[in-house]
Write a protein that holds these residues in place. Structure first.
Motif, mmCIF file in Angstrom:
data_model
loop_
_atom_site.group_PDB
_atom_site.id
_atom_site.type_symbol
_atom_site.label_atom_id
_atom_site.label_comp_id
_atom_site.label_asym_id
_atom_site.label_seq_id
_atom_site.Cartn_x
_atom_site.Cartn_y
_atom_site.Cartn_z
ATOM 1 N N ALA A 60 -24.261 -26.776 30.687
ATOM 2 C CA ALA A 60 -23.522 -27.246 29.513
ATOM 3 C C ALA A 60 -22.044 -27.201 29.837
ATOM 4 C CB ALA A 60 -23.834 -26.378 28.297
ATOM 5 N N ASN A 61 -21.303 -28.183 29.360
ATOM 6 C CA ASN A 61 -19.861 -28.237 29.571
ATOM 7 C C ASN A 61 -19.126 -27.841 28.299
ATOM 8 O OD1 ASN A 61 -20.318 -29.218 32.130
ATOM 9 N ND2 ASN A 61 -19.897 -31.329 31.593
ATOM 10 N N VAL A 62 -18.002 -27.168 28.487
ATOM 11 C CA VAL A 62 -17.081 -26.863 27.392
ATOM 12 C C VAL A 62 -15.699 -27.373 27.814
ATOM 13 C CG1 VAL A 62 -18.399 -24.866 26.534
ATOM 14 C CG2 VAL A 62 -16.635 -24.522 28.270
ATOM 15 N N PRO A 63 -14.807 -27.626 26.858
ATOM 16 C CA PRO A 63 -13.505 -28.215 27.216
ATOM 17 C C PRO A 63 -12.669 -27.389 28.189
ATOM 18 C CG PRO A 63 -13.901 -28.433 24.871
ATOM 19 C CD PRO A 63 -14.988 -27.554 25.412
ATOM 20 N N GLY A 64 -12.604 -26.090 27.992
ATOM 21 C CA GLY A 64 -11.775 -25.247 28.850
ATOM 22 C C GLY A 64 -12.357 -23.852 28.970
ATOM 23 N N SER A 65 -11.682 -23.013 29.720
ATOM 24 C CA SER A 65 -12.188 -21.651 29.940
ATOM 25 C C SER A 65 -12.233 -20.828 28.662
ATOM 26 C CB SER A 65 -11.338 -20.947 31.001
ATOM 27 O OG SER A 65 -11.562 -21.531 32.264
ATOM 28 N N PHE A 70 -17.897 -18.829 23.647
ATOM 29 C CA PHE A 70 -18.780 -19.416 22.640
ATOM 30 C C PHE A 70 -19.936 -20.169 23.302
ATOM 31 C CE2 PHE A 70 -20.180 -22.871 19.894
ATOM 32 C CZ PHE A 70 -20.632 -22.136 18.799
ATOM 33 N N GLY A 71 -19.625 -20.962 24.316
ATOM 34 C CA GLY A 71 -20.689 -21.688 25.011
ATOM 35 C C GLY A 71 -21.722 -20.745 25.600
ATOM 36 N N SER A 72 -21.263 -19.640 26.151
ATOM 37 C CA SER A 72 -22.188 -18.656 26.715
ATOM 38 C C SER A 72 -23.027 -18.004 25.630
ATOM 39 C CB SER A 72 -21.408 -17.587 27.491
ATOM 40 O OG SER A 72 -20.783 -18.166 28.615
ATOM 41 N N GLN A 73 -22.426 -17.746 24.492
ATOM 42 C CA GLN A 73 -23.171 -17.132 23.388
ATOM 43 C C GLN A 73 -24.289 -18.049 22.881
ATOM 44 O OE1 GLN A 73 -21.452 -14.515 20.284
ATOM 45 N NE2 GLN A 73 -21.812 -16.292 18.958
ATOM 46 N N VAL A 74 -24.002 -19.348 22.797
ATOM 47 C CA VAL A 74 -25.020 -20.301 22.343
ATOM 48 C C VAL A 74 -26.271 -20.189 23.211
ATOM 49 C CG1 VAL A 74 -25.557 -22.774 22.211
ATOM 50 C CG2 VAL A 74 -23.403 -21.922 21.278
ATOM 51 N N HIS A 103 -7.789 -12.772 29.566
ATOM 52 C CA HIS A 103 -8.190 -11.557 28.846
ATOM 53 C C HIS A 103 -9.223 -11.889 27.770
ATOM 54 C CE1 HIS A 103 -7.980 -7.570 27.116
ATOM 55 N NE2 HIS A 103 -7.841 -8.147 25.936
ATOM 56 N N ALA A 104 -8.968 -12.940 27.003
ATOM 57 C CA ALA A 104 -9.887 -13.322 25.931
ATOM 58 C C ALA A 104 -11.261 -13.698 26.484
ATOM 59 C CB ALA A 104 -9.306 -14.483 25.125
ATOM 60 N N VAL A 105 -11.276 -14.449 27.581
ATOM 61 C CA VAL A 105 -12.547 -14.865 28.166
ATOM 62 C C VAL A 105 -13.306 -13.655 28.723
ATOM 63 C CG1 VAL A 105 -13.654 -16.260 29.967
ATOM 64 C CG2 VAL A 105 -11.754 -17.195 28.648
ATOM 65 N N ALA A 106 -12.628 -12.793 29.437
ATOM 66 C CA ALA A 106 -13.287 -11.607 29.984
ATOM 67 C C ALA A 106 -13.877 -10.753 28.870
ATOM 68 C CB ALA A 106 -12.306 -10.801 30.834
ATOM 69 N N GLN A 107 -13.101 -10.516 27.831
ATOM 70 C CA GLN A 107 -13.582 -9.714 26.707
ATOM 71 C C GLN A 107 -14.719 -10.433 25.979
ATOM 72 O OE1 GLN A 107 -12.212 -6.569 26.146
ATOM 73 N NE2 GLN A 107 -14.073 -6.366 24.965
ATOM 74 N N GLY A 108 -14.558 -11.739 25.777
ATOM 75 C CA GLY A 108 -15.582 -12.507 25.078
ATOM 76 C C GLY A 108 -16.908 -12.511 25.821
ATOM 77 N N VAL A 120 -24.286 -11.963 31.506
ATOM 78 C CA VAL A 120 -23.371 -13.083 31.284
ATOM 79 C C VAL A 120 -22.266 -12.896 32.318
ATOM 80 C CG1 VAL A 120 -21.819 -14.251 29.676
ATOM 81 C CG2 VAL A 120 -23.944 -13.212 28.827
ATOM 82 N N ILE A 121 -22.243 -13.754 33.300
ATOM 83 C CA ILE A 121 -21.440 -13.538 34.495
ATOM 84 C C ILE A 121 -20.098 -14.265 34.419
ATOM 85 C CG2 ILE A 121 -21.416 -13.716 37.024
ATOM 86 C CD1 ILE A 121 -23.633 -11.839 35.730
ATOM 87 N N PHE A 122 -19.038 -13.543 34.771
ATOM 88 C CA PHE A 122 -17.667 -14.049 34.784
ATOM 89 C C PHE A 122 -17.416 -14.778 36.100
ATOM 90 C CE2 PHE A 122 -13.058 -13.546 35.453
ATOM 91 C CZ PHE A 122 -12.541 -13.865 34.214
ATOM 92 N N GLY A 123 -17.639 -16.070 36.108
ATOM 93 C CA GLY A 123 -17.390 -16.885 37.294
ATOM 94 C C GLY A 123 -16.115 -17.688 37.115
ATOM 95 N N VAL A 124 -15.064 -17.010 36.677
ATOM 96 C CA VAL A 124 -13.805 -17.665 36.352
ATOM 97 C C VAL A 124 -12.758 -17.285 37.398
ATOM 98 C CG1 VAL A 124 -11.993 -17.947 34.611
ATOM 99 C CG2 VAL A 124 -14.381 -17.588 33.891
ATOM 100 N N LEU A 125 -12.164 -18.292 38.005
ATOM 101 C CA LEU A 125 -11.063 -18.034 38.929
ATOM 102 C C LEU A 125 -9.782 -17.808 38.132
ATOM 103 C CD1 LEU A 125 -11.626 -20.716 41.719
ATOM 104 C CD2 LEU A 125 -12.145 -18.274 41.801
ATOM 105 N N THR A 126 -8.953 -16.873 38.600
ATOM 106 C CA THR A 126 -7.679 -16.570 37.939
ATOM 107 C C THR A 126 -6.537 -16.603 38.960
ATOM 108 O OG1 THR A 126 -8.030 -14.196 38.244
ATOM 109 C CG2 THR A 126 -8.838 -15.153 36.185
ATOM 110 N N PRO A 127 -6.387 -17.704 39.689
ATOM 111 C CA PRO A 127 -5.420 -17.767 40.773
ATOM 112 C C PRO A 127 -3.987 -17.984 40.289
ATOM 113 C CG PRO A 127 -6.459 -19.881 40.533
ATOM 114 C CD PRO A 127 -7.150 -18.948 39.561
ATOM 115 N N ASN A 128 -3.073 -17.755 41.192
ATOM 116 C CA ASN A 128 -1.652 -17.991 40.905
ATOM 117 C C ASN A 128 -1.262 -19.456 41.045
ATOM 118 O OD1 ASN A 128 -0.996 -15.272 40.392
ATOM 119 N ND2 ASN A 128 -0.960 -14.873 42.581
#
Length: 158
Positions: A60-65, A70-74, A103-108, A120-128
Motif C-alpha cells: 500500500a502507498n501513502v503520500p509521505g513518511s 496510519f497506513g501501518s495501523q490499517v 520522531h513522529a513516525v518512529a513513535q507512531g 511493525v518495522i521502521f524501514g525509514v531512511l533519515t539521511p542528511n
C-alpha cells in the motif's frame, strides 16, 4: 553500528522461522520515490528469497513518511497480516522538518506495534542528503529495505 560501518544487505539468516504461511504488508511512502521504490524492491526480494509467497505480500502507498503510522495501523489491525514493514525516506534538507517527522513516525510505528502486538518495522531512511539516501537504497551501504524485511522475519520468531 552505523551503516557507514555495516552493509545493510548483509545479515545472518541462521535460525529464521518458516514464513511460507505468513502475510506481510509493506507500506511505502511516495515522497522521495526514487529512494522508496528501491527500498520496497529490496524488502520484497528479501521476503521472497526467505520463503514468503508473493501472494502473501500486500503493498500500500501513502503520500509521505508522516502517513506511514496510519497506513501501518490499517494493516496491523487485520488479523490476516502477521507483520508490517514501513518504507520511507526523510532527507534533512534546510529546515528541521525531518526532526519532527522522523520522531513522529518512529513513535507512531512503535505505538502501532505495541497496540496490535505484532512487528511493525521502521524501514525509514533519515539521511542528511540525497547521496546518503541513495547509498542506503541499494548503493555502497546496501539496502535498508533488505534489512527491514529480515527484521520483520526475525521478529516473527520472537
Amino acid at each position: 553500528m552505523s551503516s557507514a560501518n555495516k552493509n545493510l544487505s548483509e545479515f545472518s539468516t541462521a535460525g529464521l522461522p518458516d514464513v511460507s504461511q505468513k502475510r506481510f504488508a509493506i507500506i511505502v511512502a511516495e515522497w522521495n520515490t526514487e529512494v522508496t521504490e528501491v527500498l520496497f524492491e529490496g524488502a520484497y526480494k528479501t521476503l521472497i528469497e526467505n520463503g514468503v509467497k508473493a501472494e502473501n505480500i500486500v503493498r500500500a502507498n501513502v503520500p509521505g513518511s508522516y502517513e506511514l503510522s496510519f497506513g501501518s495501523q490499517v494493516f496491523a489491525q487485520k488479523a490476516d497480516i502477521d507483520a508490517v514493514i514501513a518504507i520511507g525516506c526523510v532527507i534533512q534538507g534546510e529546515t528541521k522538518h525531518n526532526d519532527y517527522i522522523n520522531h513522529a513516525v518512529a513513535q507512531g510505528l512503535t505505538n502501532v506495534s505495541l497496540k496490535y502486538n505484532k512487528p511493525v518495522i521502521f524501514g525509514v531512511l533519515t539521511p542528511n542528503n540525497q547521496q546518503q539516501a541513495l547509498d542506503r537504497a541499494g548503493g555502497v551501504h546496501g539496502n535498508k529495505g533488505d534489512e527491514a524485511a529480515i527484521t520483520a522475519i526475525k521478529m516473527l520468531a520472537f
